[in-house]
Design an enzyme around this catalytic site. Structure first.
Site, PDB file in Angstrom:
ATOM      1  N   SER A  18     -29.009  16.281  41.709  1.00  0.00           N
ATOM      2  CA  SER A  18     -27.923  15.365  42.022  1.00  0.00           C
ATOM      3  C   SER A  18     -27.884  14.979  43.497  1.00  0.00           C
ATOM      4  CB  SER A  18     -26.588  15.956  41.566  1.00  0.00           C
ATOM      5  OG  SER A  18     -25.554  15.003  41.682  1.00  0.00           O
ATOM      6  N   HIS A  19     -26.817  15.352  44.178  1.00  0.00           N
ATOM      7  CA  HIS A  19     -26.584  14.945  45.565  1.00  0.00           C
ATOM      8  C   HIS A  19     -27.202  15.905  46.575  1.00  0.00           C
ATOM      9  CE1 HIS A  19     -23.611  17.730  44.135  1.00  0.00           C
ATOM     10  NE2 HIS A  19     -23.345  18.085  45.363  1.00  0.00           N
ATOM     11  N   ASP A  56     -25.560   8.420  44.927  1.00  0.00           N
ATOM     12  CA  ASP A  56     -26.208   9.662  45.341  1.00  0.00           C
ATOM     13  C   ASP A  56     -27.608   9.812  44.756  1.00  0.00           C
ATOM     14  OD1 ASP A  56     -25.389  10.121  42.687  1.00  0.00           O
ATOM     15  OD2 ASP A  56     -25.217  12.269  43.025  1.00  0.00           O
ATOM     16  N   ASP A  82     -29.035  11.183  42.086  1.00  0.00           N
ATOM     17  CA  ASP A  82     -29.361  10.856  40.693  1.00  0.00           C
ATOM     18  C   ASP A  82     -28.500   9.736  40.126  1.00  0.00           C
ATOM     19  OD1 ASP A  82     -27.008  12.389  40.545  1.00  0.00           O
ATOM     20  OD2 ASP A  82     -27.537  13.203  38.586  1.00  0.00           O
ATOM     21  N   ASP A 132     -25.119   9.342  39.834  1.00  0.00           N
ATOM     22  CA  ASP A 132     -23.875   9.538  39.083  1.00  0.00           C
ATOM     23  C   ASP A 132     -22.632   9.598  39.978  1.00  0.00           C
ATOM     24  OD1 ASP A 132     -24.206  12.063  40.190  1.00  0.00           O
ATOM     25  OD2 ASP A 132     -24.221  13.141  38.285  1.00  0.00           O
ATOM     26  N   ARG A 133     -22.806   9.529  41.288  1.00  0.00           N
ATOM     27  CA  ARG A 133     -21.654   9.545  42.191  1.00  0.00           C
ATOM     28  C   ARG A 133     -21.556   8.226  42.948  1.00  0.00           C
ATOM     29  NH1 ARG A 133     -20.577  15.553  44.510  1.00  0.00           N
ATOM     30  NH2 ARG A 133     -21.150  16.692  42.647  1.00  0.00           N
ATOM     31  N   LYS A 193     -20.921  10.737  34.483  1.00  0.00           N
ATOM     32  CA  LYS A 193     -20.342   9.886  35.514  1.00  0.00           C
ATOM     33  C   LYS A 193     -21.393   8.877  35.949  1.00  0.00           C
ATOM     34  CE  LYS A 193     -20.855  13.714  38.853  1.00  0.00           C
ATOM     35  NZ  LYS A 193     -20.822  14.908  38.012  1.00  0.00           N
TER      36      LYS A 193
END
Length: 542
Positions: free
Chosen positions: A112-113, A276, A278, A280-281, A375
């Site tokens: 992710s982030h 971010d 991946d 999703d943010r 998300k």
């Protein structure tokens, strides 16, 4: 030819909030990836001949693990693997592909982030057939299997060309390489008024989107510039890089400070956004105003009917417990359900599947809806653009009108990163032991109304999730929340959330940290954060 390889368990393969995340060198240990992937397959039933979706955010080690998963999927009996071109799929795009092609599930390679690179982070998570993260019963089964695993299955095959779109046969299994962007862009076009957004850009509207050299770059370039007609260079840093260009792909005010500074300048664009690692943010900034993720959730929910995909209205809104109560006021006015869940997108899945919620959000910059089961950073950006295209008002004006209507929830999060795990756990244990005696006491001039350790009873499947974060609620609606994060790879991250509700419009332009200063002091008085962590200030304030 399929091979059975003898192996021994690793003792650290317990999935966290979003799968298994470790440093790259840990994943590069012999058998480490194979053990965890086999543990996923061994924890599942009924996938013989079925479809698996596979992709990741392009971070370092992504391509190698894609090849490993393909070989193991073939040996374990999957009939088809759909993989994003180049091994790339954003997390929301992967969710969409799982749902669109009715796959059995999917493996998403992402941290992710978190930072990338040879010494950065890597991650593997499993998503189920609804496109959402595996529920705890599955992640627990994966972990239990990882503790006793003695063999894994892998096909002895040459590397698959994942850069060429098309189908190939691999050891009796079909590998279908698809355009990573096309299906997702088509979904977005079905939800939003692309014609209205095109007219917005034609009117001279200026936007800056920072993809942070992460996975949403190709998606943003295609949708914003090619399909919506935004000017060249609207999408910045849009080439995904294995190390994210040496930067930290977390769209917050620390790691995207350059975007914040640009949006606060006299010649700022009308709208700024980032996503971010991946995808999703999201980060939302208007000219001269930062919109907190909690406020963004509330404002998107209040205005969602302006987008074609949501014109029928919302069934309900869900938010994670640490997220501010801003969306609660919107739900109350709309007369729809409001659901407070633990942190982790998997808790929203049941509510979305049951038709109880339409839009969900977390304070950690995640918002999304029932279009997928993750998300979705770019979705949030496009919904904001749709709202701006219809209302033709600035982000700042929309925010001020929203606060005047619903009141303002002043809100901040203080992160203390990479705290020694023993010290962090001791702090939480001591605070948890204090909880029964806190109600009715006064701290820094404020009376505590209630103190508890948040538990969630799922209204759909009846499952119970305990110890999801400590809440200190004060008279008048202010609150403090403290929890340990499950998304890091080094030590523990202590997260403090502080919130105060202000209904008076004359007090809606105050400084957030100053407005919450007495509550921040109270939090340290109650929990002893500085004493336990050894830190004089947070690592990150958002």
């Amino acid at each position: 030819m399929n091979k059975t390889i003898a192996t021994k368990p690793f003792d650290d393969q317990k999935p966290g909030t979003s799968g298994l995340r470790k440093k790259v060198p840990e994943f590069q240990q012999p058998h480490y990836v194979e053990n965890f992937v086999q543990s996923i397959f061994d924890a599942l039933e009924g996938f013989q001949g079925k479809t698996l979706v596979l992709g990741g955010d392009g971070r370092y080690y992504n391509r190698e693990v894609v090849q490993t998963v393909l070989a193991m999927a073939a040996a374990n009996g999957f009939g088809r693997v759909i993989v994003g071109q180049g091994g790339i799929l954003s997390t929301p795009a992967a969710s969409n592909v799982i749902r669109k092609y009715k796959a059995f599930g999917g493996i998403i390679l992402s941290a992710s982030h978190n930072p990338g690179g040879p010494h950065g982070d890597f991650g593997i998570k499993y998503n189920i057939e609804n496109g959402g993260p595996a529920p705890e019963k599955i992640t627990n089964a994966i972990y239990q299997r990882s503790k006793s695993i003695s063999r894994y299955l892998i096909a002895d095959i040459p590397a698959v060309d994942i850069d060429k779109v098309g189908k190939v046969d691999v050891a009796g299994m079909t590998v279908e390489v698809i355009d990573s962007v096309a299906d997702y862009a088509e979904l977005m076009e079905s939800l939003f008024d692309f014609d209205a957004i095109r007219e917005l850009f034609k009117s001279g509207f200026r936007m800056r989107f920072d993809a942070m050299h992460a996975v949403t770059g190709p998606y943003a370039k295609e949708i914003l510039e090619n399909r919506l007609g935004a000017p060249d260079h609207t999408a910045r840093n849009y080439h995904p890089l294995p190390d994210f260009g040496g930067h930290h792909p977390d769209p917050n005010l620390v790691h995207a400070k350059h975007l914040y500074d640009a949006m606060m300048a006299p010649d700022a664009p009308d709208f700024g956004a980032a996503s971010d690692g991946d995808g999703d943010r999201n980060l939302i900034i208007g000219r001269g105003i930062f919109i907190t993720p909690s406020d963004s959730l509330a404002m998107l929910a209040a205005n969602a009917h302006l987008a074609p995909g949501y014109k029928a209205g919302l069934k309900g809104i869900a938010r994670s417990m640490p997220t501010s109560g801003a969306a609660d006021h919107v739900a109350a006015k709309l007369g729809i359900g409001m659901y407070e869940t633990p942190t982790g997108w998997k808790f929203f899945g049941n509510l979305l599947d049951a038709g109880m919620a339409t839009i969900c959000g977390e304070e950690s910059a995640g918002t999304g809806s029932n279009h997928v089961r993750e998300k979705d950073g770019l979705w949030a950006v496009l919904l904001w653009l749709n709202i701006l295209a219809v209302r033709r008002e600035s982000v700042k004006d929309i925010a001020r009108e929203h606060w005047a209507t619903y009141g303002r929830n002043y809100y901040t999060r203080h992160d203390y990163e990479e705290v020694e795990a023993d010290r962090a756990n001791k702090m939480v244990d001591e605070l948890r032991a204090k909880l029964p005696s806190l109600a009715g006491t006064t701290v820094n001039g404020m009376k505590i109304e209630k103190a508890d350790d948040f538990s969630y009873h799922d209204p759909v499947d009846g499952s119970q999730s305990d110890h999801q974060g400590i809440r200190i609620l004060f008279e008048g609606g202010s609150r403090i929340v403290l929890r340990l994060s499950g998304t890091g790879t080094s030590g523990a991250t202590v997260r403090l959330y502080v919130e105060r509700y202000e209904p008076d419009p004359s007090k809606h332009d105050l400084d957030t940290q100053a407005t919450l200063a007495d509550l921040i002091v109270a939090a340290d008085d109650i929990a002893g954060i500085h004493a336990h962590t050894g830190r004089s200030k947070p690592s990150v304030i958002t």
